[in-house]
Design a protein around this motif. Structure first.
Motif, PDB file in Angstrom:
ATOM      1  N   SER B 282       0.864  -1.129  -0.083  1.00 11.30           N
ATOM      2  CA  SER B 282       0.058   0.013   0.011  1.00 11.30           C
ATOM      3  C   SER B 282       0.937   1.413  -0.094  1.00 11.30           C
ATOM      4  O   SER B 282       2.149   1.070   0.263  1.00 11.30           O
ATOM      5  N   GLU B 283       0.385   2.307  -0.139  1.00  7.62           N
ATOM      6  CA  GLU B 283       1.298   3.623  -0.060  1.00  7.62           C
ATOM      7  C   GLU B 283       1.453   3.880   1.391  1.00  7.62           C
ATOM      8  O   GLU B 283       2.268   5.193   1.504  1.00  7.62           O
ATOM      9  N   LYS B 284       0.877   3.255   2.345  1.00  7.47           N
ATOM     10  CA  LYS B 284       1.142   3.714   3.571  1.00  7.47           C
ATOM     11  C   LYS B 284       2.498   3.009   3.941  1.00  7.47           C
ATOM     12  O   LYS B 284       2.838   3.014   5.434  1.00  7.47           O
ATOM     13  N   GLU B 285       3.036   2.022   3.306  1.00  6.49           N
ATOM     14  CA  GLU B 285       4.209   1.134   3.715  1.00  6.49           C
ATOM     15  C   GLU B 285       5.123   0.906   2.571  1.00  6.49           C
ATOM     16  O   GLU B 285       4.606   1.042   1.321  1.00  6.49           O
ATOM     17  N   ALA B 286       6.365   0.846   2.849  1.00 11.74           N
ATOM     18  CA  ALA B 286       7.421   0.686   1.868  1.00 11.74           C
ATOM     19  C   ALA B 286       8.027  -0.778   2.107  1.00 11.74           C
ATOM     20  O   ALA B 286       8.139  -1.257   3.089  1.00 11.74           O
ATOM     21  N   VAL B 287       8.180  -1.589   1.157  1.00  9.45           N
ATOM     22  CA  VAL B 287       8.416  -3.031   1.163  1.00  9.45           C
ATOM     23  C   VAL B 287       9.851  -3.031   0.714  1.00  9.45           C
ATOM     24  O   VAL B 287      10.223  -2.698  -0.373  1.00  9.45           O
ATOM     25  N   VAL B 288      10.747  -3.576   1.721  1.00 11.34           N
ATOM     26  CA  VAL B 288      12.132  -4.082   1.340  1.00 11.34           C
ATOM     27  C   VAL B 288      12.237  -5.425   1.291  1.00 11.34           C
ATOM     28  O   VAL B 288      11.896  -6.320   1.897  1.00 11.34           O
ATOM     29  N   LEU B 289      13.159  -5.614   0.358  1.00  8.84           N
ATOM     30  CA  LEU B 289      13.684  -7.295   0.024  1.00  8.84           C
ATOM     31  C   LEU B 289      14.910  -7.315   0.738  1.00  8.84           C
ATOM     32  O   LEU B 289      16.036  -6.482   0.684  1.00  8.84           O
ATOM     33  N   GLY B 290      15.138  -8.678   1.107  1.00 10.47           N
ATOM     34  CA  GLY B 290      16.400  -8.953   1.812  1.00 10.47           C
ATOM     35  C   GLY B 290      16.511 -10.279   2.166  1.00 10.47           C
ATOM     36  O   GLY B 290      15.825 -11.089   1.703  1.00 10.47           O
ATOM     37  N   ARG B 291      17.719 -10.812   2.880  1.00  6.90           N
ATOM     38  CA  ARG B 291      17.954 -12.106   2.956  1.00  6.90           C
ATOM     39  C   ARG B 291      18.255 -12.282   4.734  1.00  6.90           C
ATOM     40  O   ARG B 291      18.961 -11.225   5.192  1.00  6.90           O
ATOM     41  N   VAL B 292      17.729 -13.211   4.988  1.00  4.32           N
ATOM     42  CA  VAL B 292      18.181 -13.354   6.677  1.00  4.32           C
ATOM     43  C   VAL B 292      19.640 -13.356   7.006  1.00  4.32           C
ATOM     44  O   VAL B 292      20.200 -14.394   6.210  1.00  4.32           O
ATOM     45  N   GLU B 293      20.325 -12.711   7.710  1.00  4.55           N
ATOM     46  CA  GLU B 293      21.599 -13.117   8.300  1.00  4.55           C
ATOM     47  C   GLU B 293      21.748 -13.826   9.323  1.00  4.55           C
ATOM     48  O   GLU B 293      22.510 -14.678   9.795  1.00  4.55           O
ATOM     49  N   GLN B 294      20.918 -13.489  10.383  1.00  2.00           N
ATOM     50  CA  GLN B 294      20.851 -14.065  11.783  1.00  2.00           C
ATOM     51  C   GLN B 294      19.616 -14.074  12.464  1.00  2.00           C
ATOM     52  O   GLN B 294      18.691 -13.180  12.096  1.00  2.00           O
ATOM     53  N   PHE B 295      19.319 -14.929  13.343  1.00  3.53           N
ATOM     54  CA  PHE B 295      18.038 -15.070  13.857  1.00  3.53           C
ATOM     55  C   PHE B 295      18.363 -15.409  15.103  1.00  3.53           C
ATOM     56  O   PHE B 295      18.992 -16.156  15.551  1.00  3.53           O
ATOM     57  N   THR B 296      17.928 -14.385  16.273  1.00  2.00           N
ATOM     58  CA  THR B 296      18.144 -14.580  17.673  1.00  2.00           C
ATOM     59  C   THR B 296      16.951 -14.733  18.310  1.00  2.00           C
ATOM     60  O   THR B 296      16.071 -13.723  18.334  1.00  2.00           O
ATOM     61  N   TYR B 297      16.562 -15.634  19.188  1.00  2.00           N
ATOM     62  CA  TYR B 297      15.624 -16.047  19.887  1.00  2.00           C
ATOM     63  C   TYR B 297      15.574 -15.523  21.286  1.00  2.00           C
ATOM     64  O   TYR B 297      16.630 -16.030  21.846  1.00  2.00           O
ATOM     65  N   LEU B 298      14.772 -14.869  21.688  1.00  2.00           N
ATOM     66  CA  LEU B 298      14.902 -14.205  23.037  1.00  2.00           C
ATOM     67  C   LEU B 298      13.866 -14.654  24.255  1.00  2.00           C
ATOM     68  O   LEU B 298      13.801 -14.099  25.063  1.00  2.00           O
TER      69      LEU B 298
END
Ligand SMILES: Nc1ncnc2c1ncn2[C@@H]1O[C@H](COP(=O)(O)OP(=O)(O)OP(=O)(O)O)[C@@H](O)[C@H]1O
Ligand SMILES: [Mg+2]
Lengths: 545, 355
Positions: B282-298
């Protein structure tokens, strides 16, 4: 800077130092540059450097200083190592003997060794009866032996404290890295205890250089700077004050050099171990165990020997100054009838000096610990000076400055009290400032925020907290004060004679019984004070240093 | 005029300015917190209020009275210390009663007031004990009781909880907050723990290098930081350096800020989108594409670090549960809501967005 109470204290402190320290010491420094007629000259220092008698004294001082130090280091390290790493039966008793050696009255050490190993000594005679002949103890060998046994407690107390603080994990880490036991000692333990070792050695060295009684009694011609200074000062005919001051300067310089050297050597070696893993004591067995026990008990016994001998001799039957077979109380009777005023003098002088020391030391300690700025760190430095001043030098300095108007104090009790005061003041300042640094300043601030004025906060909060330490410090100051000999020896007159001075005279006069009794009395008084000090802060032998 | 006014307070130590023109005011009954990194001058300001060190210049007025002319022990200001400052030679009771003695309170009343204060901090049963062997939490409770029992005009607390363990810290801070409301006193609280500050304050004053960055309610400080420093110190930020990719996203959202040199967005405002579904932006959001580098579970949250065209971005997932897991290398998409973007100028001040 605002003028408040503490500015006044600072001014008062500087005044005190100026009058009681800088002025006398300064006059000694200058006095060496004048001859008997009051003309400026380098002759005294020239004599000091060129005349064989003084050259020899200088050299001898170094020899007894370092010899005494090495002896003390050897005995003290053995004692410290054995007691802190091995299980020794009766280890508390052994360290009690070390304390006895430390607080035993001066001279008594030398005298007791004469009783045993002198020309007519008990042990020597006994050995001669079985056909063994050993030389009498007089001369260098005797002095060194006495020094080693008298000063080893400095090293022992310092080093055992440090050894007890070496984190065992360090040694275990070294072990796991494959170091041999010897490498471990050399690479890990030694560097860690080096500051303590050198500090203890330094104390032994400074005391050995300043000690004048032992070479005087045992030397038999083996002259050192301290004895030369005293001889020149006290000669009935031809007393040479300016030469005595020149020698004093040499003594001060020597002590200073060694203090600075020790500081330099241990400058990098301040380690703060965290004591999660305290060292454990190993239980030895077999001949190793026997050897460790023998070493520890032998050192402890020899160190305490003077005290034991004088206690025994004080109860020997005497007629006049001559010992008779059997035991009796004549020596003590003589103290009671003839020497009451000597005992009283000693008590009065020491108590007054300690009262002054506590009052001034506490105030100045607060100043140094709490109002930190350039001014107070200078003060801290200035307080190093009395620490390295041999008593005999203070005595000579006081005589030369307070000899006439405006401050004619020679021959008064005050001058003796003041000389004790200035020498012991640094310790009191240090005790108080260390105690204060352990008390968070926010305690006083809390009291202020609750409505107490700064002064009342100090009285209500800080004073109660440092009081036990101050009282304990006072007791220990009392021990040194009442045992003080060398400055009093220069400063006393007939009316102001003290117990240590009288003991010295009695020994010179050959009245050993009375000397032994007086020494025993002195020891009992010191013992009570030490006991009281330990009651107030827990048994901490290192506070005796 | 407010209850407490600090006007252009300045404090210089030899060659160093610890406070520069600090002005603030505190109302009756307000819980006011000074928040900032170590060395920013919080303690200096607090001690100036208590009177332990005077200001170089500036004014402090409490209830209309010039505080700088009153010596510290007459200011009637209660203080709670970081190291507790409990008198070790006095019993708990005597510690708390200490401040009542110079106020000439009758013995019977002392007993009543101390008892009441100890009940408030739940130490009534320990009154006769010596504090030395007590836990840190208990000692600090003594410190608090001792400060409030004199009914001070102002209560100052300098990091009172920083020597306690995490759990106790949360517990005691709630007690402090409740107590302050109950006795209705103006309190100034110092901390460098942002969460603590947000949790207990009516208003927070964020300080940096001797200056005030922003004063506001916790919501204002966190949700509407006025400087880059505040935004970074309170909470965390994803920094977006200027780049063509950023330009295109901004124009997509129709946002402009000519003076902005830095854009930023908080991790919890990023929304991770499932990679497969081609949800229309939507024009209320910008979407960026990328790749996961790290996942930290807290536990109660998880952080996913992405490498995107805009640079590295961290997205925070609340309540990740058992399923959420991102493998490094996985493709990912994140949505940046329009109102989540903040812009700062070169001096670090917040820039108003246009468009
Ligand atoms: N007496 C002093 N003399 C010189 N500088 C000082 C003095 N007291 C504080 N400072 C300096 O003033 C600055 C502010 O100190 P302050 O104690 O107010 O910081 P703080 O915000 O309370 O920090 P912390 O969170 O570490 O307690 C520091 O840089 C400190 O070094
Ligand atoms: Mg602080």
């Amino acid at each position: 800077m605002r003028w408040n109470f503490w500015t006044l204290v600072a001014a008062f402190t500087w005044g005190l130092l100026l009058l009681l320290l800088f002025l006398p010491v300064g006059s000694v420094l200058l006095g060496g540059f004048y001859d008997a007629q009051g003309d400026a000259t380098f002759a005294n220092y020239q004599r000091l450097l060129t005349e064989p008698r003084f050259q020899r004294a200088f050299l001898n001082t170094l020899v007894v200083g370092f010899g005494g130090m090495f002896g003390a280091l050897l005995l003290g390290s053995i004692m410290a190592f054995c007691l802190s790493r091995f299980e020794i039966r009766g280890s508390r008793f052994v360290s009690l003997m070390a304390i006895l050696a430390l607080v035993s009255p001066p001279f008594i050490g030398a005298y007791s060794w004469i009783v045993l190993f002198g020309a007519n000594g008990l042990v020597r005679r006994g050995l001669r009866d079985v056909g063994v002949s050993i030389p009498p103890i007089y001369g260098l060998a005797g002095i060194l032996m006495v020094f080693a046994f008298k000063f080893y407690p400095y090293v022992y107390l310092m080093v055992s404290g440090a050894l007890g603080n070496v984190n065992r994990s360090l040694e275990e880490a070294a072990e796991s890295l494959g170091l041999t036991p010897w490498q471990r000692v050399r690479k890990i333990s030694f560097p860690l205890v080096f500051p303590a070792l050198s500090a203890g050695g330094l104390l032994a060295l400074i005391h050995a250089i300043a000690d004048f009684g032992t070479p005087q009694l045992l030397g038999r011609g083996y002259n050192v700077l301290a004895t030369e200074a005293y001889t020149l000062y006290s000669a009935e005919v031809g007393s040479n004050m300016s030469m005595a001051t020149a020698i004093s300067v040499a003594l001060i310089l020597l002590s200073m050099i060694f203090v600075l050297l020790q500081r330099y050597l241990s400058r990098r070696n301040v380690y703060h171990g965290n004591l999660i893993n305290k060292p454990v004591k190993i239980r030895l067995s077999g001949w190793r165990n026997a050897l460790a026990h023998a070493a520890v008990y032998l050192i402890g016994f020899c160190g305490a020997l003077p005290v034991i001998i004088s206690a025994i001799y004080s109860f020997r039957k005497t007629r006049g100054p001559v010992f008779q077979p059997g035991f009796g109380l004549q020596s003590y009777e003589r103290i009671l009838y003839n020497l009451g005023d000597v005992v009283r003098n000693s008590l009065v002088f020491s108590v007054s000096a300690v009262a002054l020391i506590v009052a001034a030391g506490t105030l100045i300690g607060v100043l140094v610990a709490r109002r930190t700025n350039l001014n107070t760190s200078l003060l801290d430095g200035a307080f190093m000076i009395p620490y390295v001043m041999p008593g005999i030098v203070i005595g000579i300095a006081y005589v030369s400055v307070f000899n006439g108007p405006p401050l004619a104090l020679t021959g008064t009790a005050l001058i003796i009290v003041l000389s004790i005061f200035i020498r012991r003041l640094p310790y009191a300042v240090r005790t108080t400032s260390t105690a204060l640094r352990q008390i968070s300043p926010s305690l006083e601030e809390a009291a202020i925020s609750l409505g107490y004025s700064p002064f009342r906060s100090f009285l209500k909060v800080t004073v109660p907290l440092i009081l036990p330490g101050v009282i304990a410090g006072a007791m220990l100051s009392f021990v040194t004060a009442i045992n003080e000999l060398s400055s009093s020896l220069v400063l006393y007159v007939g009316r102001t004679i003290t117990m240590p001075v009288r003991i010295y005279q009695l020994i010179l006069d050959g009245d050993f019984g009375t000397a032994a009794a007086l020494s025993s009395l002195l020891l009992v008084i010191s013992g009570i004070a030490v006991y009281a000090a330990f009651r107030f802060m827990g048994r901490d032998e290192r506070s005796l240093l | 005029m407010a209850y407490l006014d600090v006007v252009r307070a300045r404090k210089e130590f030899a060659g160093f300015t610890a406070l520069q023109d600090v002005s603030l005011n505190v109302e009756r009954g307000e819980f006011f917190t000074l928040l900032g990194p170590s060395g920013c001058g919080k303690t200096t300001l607090l001690r100036a209020l208590a009177g332990f060190n005077d200001l170089t210049s500036g004014e402090i007025r409490l209830d209309g009275e010039d505080l700088r002319r009153i010596p510290p022990h007459k200011r009637d200001i209660g203080m709670v210390f970081q190291d507790y400052a409990v008198f070790p030679h006095l019993s708990v009771f005597d510690n708390v009663a200490f401040g009542l003695k110079p106020r000439k309170v009758a013995p019977a009343e002392i007993r009543a007031r101390v008892g009441e204060a100890l009940e408030k901090v739940r130490l009534g049963h320990l009154a006769e004990r010596l504090p030395a062997a007590m836990s840190g939490g208990q000692q600090q409770r003594i410190g608090i009781a001792r400060a409030i029992v004199i009914r001070p005009r102002l209560l100052l607390m300098d990091e009172p909880l920083s020597n306690l363990d995490a759990k106790l810290r949360v517990e005691l801070r709630e007690e402090i907050r409740a107590l302050q409301k109950q006795i209705d006193i103006a309190a100034i609280y110092v901390t460098h723990d942002q969460e603590e500050a947000l949790a207990i304050s009516d208003r927070i004053c964020v300080m940096n290098a001797g200056r005030i960055e922003q004063i506001g309610t916790p919501q204002e400080i966190y949700g509407d930081p006025q400087t880059r420093f505040v935004a970074e110190f309170v909470g965390t930020l994803n920094r977006l350096e200027p780049s063509p990719a950023l330009e295109s996203d901004l124009s997509h959202l129709g946002l402009k800020a000519p003076r902005a040199t830095l854009w930023a967005v908080r991790p919890e405002r990023l929304r991770l989108l499932p990679p497969q579904e081609a949800e229309e932006a939507s024009e209320k959001e910008a979407v960026v594409l990328g790749r996961v580098e790290q996942f930290t579970y807290l536990g109660r949250e998880a952080h996913v670090r992405l490498a995107t065209d805009l640079g590295p971005l961290v997205a925070q997932i609340a309540d990740p549960g058992l399923i959420a897991a991102f493998a490094p290398g996985e493709a990912a998409r994140a949505a940046i809501p329009r109102d989540a973007l903040m812009a700062f100028d070169a001096a670090g001040a917040r820039v108003k967005l246009e468009g």
